[in-house]
Enzyme design. Structure first.
Site, PDB file in Angstrom:
ATOM      1  CE  LYS A 137      23.775  48.906  35.575  1.00  0.00           C
ATOM      2  NZ  LYS A 137      25.041  48.398  36.143  1.00  0.00           N
ATOM      3  CG  LEU A 186      22.867  43.961  35.102  1.00  0.00           C
ATOM      4  CD1 LEU A 186      22.730  44.419  36.561  1.00  0.00           C
ATOM      5  CD2 LEU A 186      22.511  45.087  34.165  1.00  0.00           C
ATOM      6  CB  SER A 212      26.402  46.402  33.266  1.00  0.00           C
ATOM      7  OG  SER A 212      26.435  46.693  34.654  1.00  0.00           O
ATOM      8  CB  VAL A 233      29.340  43.109  39.745  1.00  0.00           C
ATOM      9  CG1 VAL A 233      29.268  42.675  38.286  1.00  0.00           C
ATOM     10  CG2 VAL A 233      29.473  41.896  40.661  1.00  0.00           C
ATOM     11  N   GLY A 234      32.368  44.406  38.478  1.00  0.00           N
ATOM     12  CA  GLY A 234      33.658  44.012  37.912  1.00  0.00           C
ATOM     13  C   GLY A 234      34.272  45.172  37.146  1.00  0.00           C
ATOM     14  N   GLY A 235      33.631  46.358  37.318  1.00  0.00           N
ATOM     15  CA  GLY A 235      34.054  47.547  36.598  1.00  0.00           C
ATOM     16  C   GLY A 235      32.894  48.256  35.933  1.00  0.00           C
ATOM     17  CB  SER A 236      29.247  47.533  35.997  1.00  0.00           C
ATOM     18  OG  SER A 236      29.376  46.208  35.543  1.00  0.00           O
TER      19      SER A 236
END
Length: 573
Positions: A137, A186, A212, A233-236
Site C-alpha cells: 500500500k 486514507l 483505504s 483504521v476503521g475497516g480499511s
C-alpha cells in the site's frame, strides 16, 4: 467620497499580483501531479517491457498455471526449486500490469525488485516467503519511493528506509514489486485522489474496490498479486477485501510493527490502526503471519511483543463456542449481509460448533463518541492541516465543520437534533476537546472494552461471527456514507483482531427484498445506503470473524473453518 486614483491603482495591482501568485502556485501543483502521472505511466511501460523480454526468452512458460497456485503451494515450489523464481515473478508482473490497466490500482513499479530477484537467486537464502512477489500500500514506506497518502505535497519525498514490515518481508525472501493506490488522507473507504485518480473494482468497474487499501484490494482481487499489505483504521483492510471477494486479517494494533507506516491522523489513540495482509485464502494469511512474527520483527521494533505464531492454536480441531449477531441496530444490514451471517451460522452448527446470540448495545454512542469523536478530538485540525496547500477540496462539508468554532458546532448540533439526529451527532463529535476531555474519552473507551470482554466471557465465547458491510458500493457512495462504517470501526475502538471471509454472493431474491429496505433511522443516509446496495446481483458478500486481543491465530483458525465449510457447501450445490 472619491477614491484617489493612485490608491485604486495600488489595490488593483495588489489584486492582480495575488491572482498571479495563486495561478503560479496552482500551476506548480498541477505540474507535480503531471510528473507523478508520467512516472506512473513509465512504471507500467517498464512492467510491460520486462514481461515482454521474459516471454521472448521463455516462450514455453505456462503463466496461467503459475497464477493458479495458492500461496502455500507456490511458496513450497519456490523453496524446493521446482519452480524458478523468475517464472513466478514475471507471471505476476504481467498479471499485475493487466489488472492495473483495467482498474488503475498501481501507482509505482518498484524496479529494484528485479535486482532483488537476481540477488535472491544467487544467495539462495530460503525464508518462508522466498521468491514471493508482494504488493505494498502507498502509505507503507519502501526505500526510495514516495508514500503520498494521495497528497501532492508528499510527492518527490522518497522514504529514507523501508518500513519494518517491508524489511522483514525482504528478510523472509519476499519481493515487494509494486505500490498501490489509496484515497486522499486514507480517511475514506473509496479509493480516489487527485494524483492518480480513481481505482475501480476488478469484479465490476462501476463499483468501488473499497478503501483505504483499495489499490491492494483491486490488485489481489483481480489476481495481480498473491499477497498484499495494507492498513486499517476503521475497516480499511476489510472493506477492500469484502468488496473484492478476498480474505484479510486486521490484527491487534501492535501485533505487527507500524514503524515506517503513515496513517491519516497522526497521534490519535482512540481508534487503533493496524497493518495486515490480504490474500485469496486464509491459509495464505496464516503463512504470512508465520513469516512476519519472527525474531527480525521483534528486534527491529522492540515495541512489538515477542509473540511467535502459535501453531497449536491455529491447527486445533476442537469445537468452538461462537457468538454471533445479524445487526448492530445502527446500520441496517442489506438482505445479503443478514443471509450471509445466517447461512454461515447454520454451516458452523452443522459442523458441531455451538452458536450463541450476542446482543450489541449503544453502537450509535460508540460510533459517534468513541470513533468519530476520537479521530476528530482536535476538532479536525490535524487533518485540516494535511489538506493545507492541496488542490483537493472534495470533503467540503468536513472542511467547513473543521474550520467552524466550537460554539457554532454546538448550536448546529442542537438545531439539527430533532430533524437529523445522526448529522447532529457528527457535528457534535467534531468539537475540539480539552486535554481533560480527551483523557476522559480514552478512559471511557477502556471501560467499554472491559465491559465488552466481560459480556464475551460471561457467554464463554471463543470467537465471534458478525456482518460485514457489502456488497461493493457504486463509485462515489462511500463519501456519502461515512456512518455505514459501524460494523468495522467498532473493532478498531476495541482493538480486537478481526478477519474477513467471503461466504456468498448477492442473489435475485436479495435484490427483490432490498426494495423494502428502510434502515433504522429512515433518514437521508438510510435512503442513500439502499441506493448503494442496489444492482449487485453476483457480487460477493463476506462475514467478519473476531477474536479477543492478541489471539490472531484463533481468529485465523475460525476464518479457516468458515472458509472450509463454505467451499464444501459450494462443491455440493
Amino acid at each position: 467620497m472619491r477614491v484617489p486614483l493612485p490608491a485604486l491603482l495600488c489595490c488593483s495591482a495588489a489584486s492582480l499580483l495575488l491572482l498571479l501568485l495563486r495561478w503560479r502556485w496552482r500551476r506548480g501543483l498541477w505540474k507535480k501531479v503531471k510528473e507523478a502521472r508520467q512516472r506512473q505511466e513509465r512504471s507500467l511501460v517498464q512492467m510491460e517491457m520486462a514481461v515482454r523480454c521474459f516471454r521472448e526468452q521463455h516462450p514455453s512458460v505456462n503463466m496461467i498455471s503459475i497464477l493458479s497456485l495458492p500461496l502455500p503451494e507456490l511458496s513450497k515450489k519456490l523453496r524446493d526449486g521446482s519452480l524458478p523464481l523468475e517464472h513466478v515473478f514475471y507471471a505476476y508482473v504481467g498479471k499485475a500490469l493487466q489488472i492495473a490497466t483495467e482498474t488503475n490500482c498501481i501507482t509505482e513499479y518498484l524496479q529494484e525488485s528485479e535486482t532483488q530477484l537476481r540477488k535472491a537467486k544467487r544467495t539462495g537464502k530460503l525464508g518462508l516467503l522466498y521468491g514471493v512477489p508482494v504488493s505494498i500500500k502507498d502509505s507503507i514506506d519502501c526505500q526510495g519511493h514516495d508514500s503520498t497518502l494521495g497528497f501532492i505535497k508528499n510527492l518527490n519525498k522518497p522514504a529514507a528506509e523501508d518500513s519494518v514490515v517491508v524489511q522483514v518481508l525482504r528478510r523472509q525472501g519476499a519481493i515487494p514489486f509494486v505500490k498501490t493506490n489509496v484515497p486522499v488522507s486514507l480517511i475514506s473507504y473509496d479509493c480516489k485522489n487527485l494524483i492518480f485518480g480513481q481505482t475501480f473494482n476488478p469484479l465490476l468497474y462501476t463499483r468501488t474496490p473499497g478503501g483505504s487499501s483499495g489499490g491492494e484490494g483491486a490488485l489481489v482481487g483481480g489476481g495481480g498479486s498473491i499477497l498484499g499489505f495494507g492498513t486499517d483504521v476503521g475497516g480499511s483492510l476489510r472493506f477492500p477485501a469484502a468488496f473484492c471477494g478476498i480474505c484479510t486479517l486486521k490484527p491487534t494494533g501492535n501485533r505487527l510493527s507500524k514503524k515506517g507506516i503513515t496513517c491519516g491522523v497522526l497521534g490519535q489513540k482512540a481508534v487503533v490502526t493496524a497493518v495486515g495482509p490480504m490474500a485469496k485464502d486464509v491459509e495464505s494469511l496464516a503463512l504470512c503471519m508465520r513469516a512476519l512474527l519472527c525474531e527480525d520483527m521483534f528486534s527491529l521494533d522492540s515495541t512489538v511483543p515477542p509473540l511467535p505464531f502459535n501453531e497449536e492454536v491455529y491447527s486445533s480441531t476442537q469445537p468452538l463456542r461462537i457468538g454471533y449477531y445479524e445487526t448492530d441496530f445502527f446500520t441496517m444490514p442489506s438482505p445479503a449481509m443478514r443471509r450471509a451471517v445466517r447461512e454461515t451460522k447454520e454451516l458452523l452448527e452443522d459442523a458441531g460448533h455451538t452458536l450463541v446470540p450476542f446482543e450489541l448495545t449503544n453502537v450509535d454512542y460508540v460510533v459517534f463518541n468513541f470513533c468519530f469523536g476520537g479521530i476528530f478530538a482536535d476538532g479536525g485540525t490535524s487533518l485540516l492541516k494535511k489538506f493545507k496547500g492541496e488542490l483537493d477540496k472534495s470533503v467540503g462539508l468536513f472542511f467547513w465543520l473543521a474550520k467552524s468554532p466550537n460554539w457554532l458546532k454546538t448550536v448546529l448540533s442542537w438545531i439539527a437534533k430533532p430533524f437529523v439526529p445522526r448529522f447532529s451527532n457528527i457535528v457534535r463529535s467534531m468539537t475540539a476537546n480539552t486535554v481533560d476531555e480527551v483523557w476522559s474519552l480514552h478512559h471511557e473507551i477502556e471501560e467499554f472494552c472491559h465491559q465488552f470482554i466481560a459480556q464475551w466471557k460471561k457467554l464463554n465465547l471463543d470467537v465471534m461471527l458478525c456482518p460485514m458491510l457489502g456488497p461493493a458500493f457504486g463509485i462515489g457512495y462511500p463519501g456519502k456514507l461515512s456512518v455505514a462504517v459501524s460494523y468495522t470501526v467498532l473493532y478498531n475502538a476495541l482493538d480486537f483482531p478481526v478477519g474477513v471471509v467471503p461466504v456468498t454472493m448477492v442473489t435475485d431474491e436479495d435484490e427483490e427484498e432490498l426494495k423494502g429496505y428502510q434502515g433504522y433511522f429512515r433518514d437521508w443516509w438510510d435512503r442513500t445506503l439502499a441506493k448503494a446496495f442496489r444492482g449487485s446481483v453476483g457480487l460477493p458478500v463476506a462475514v467478519q470473524c473476531v477474536a479477543l486481543p492478541w489471539q490472531e491465530e484463533l481468529c485465523l483458525r475460525f476464518m479457516k473453518e468458515v472458509e472450509t465449510l463454505v467451499l464444501k457447501k459450494n462443491r455440493f450445490v
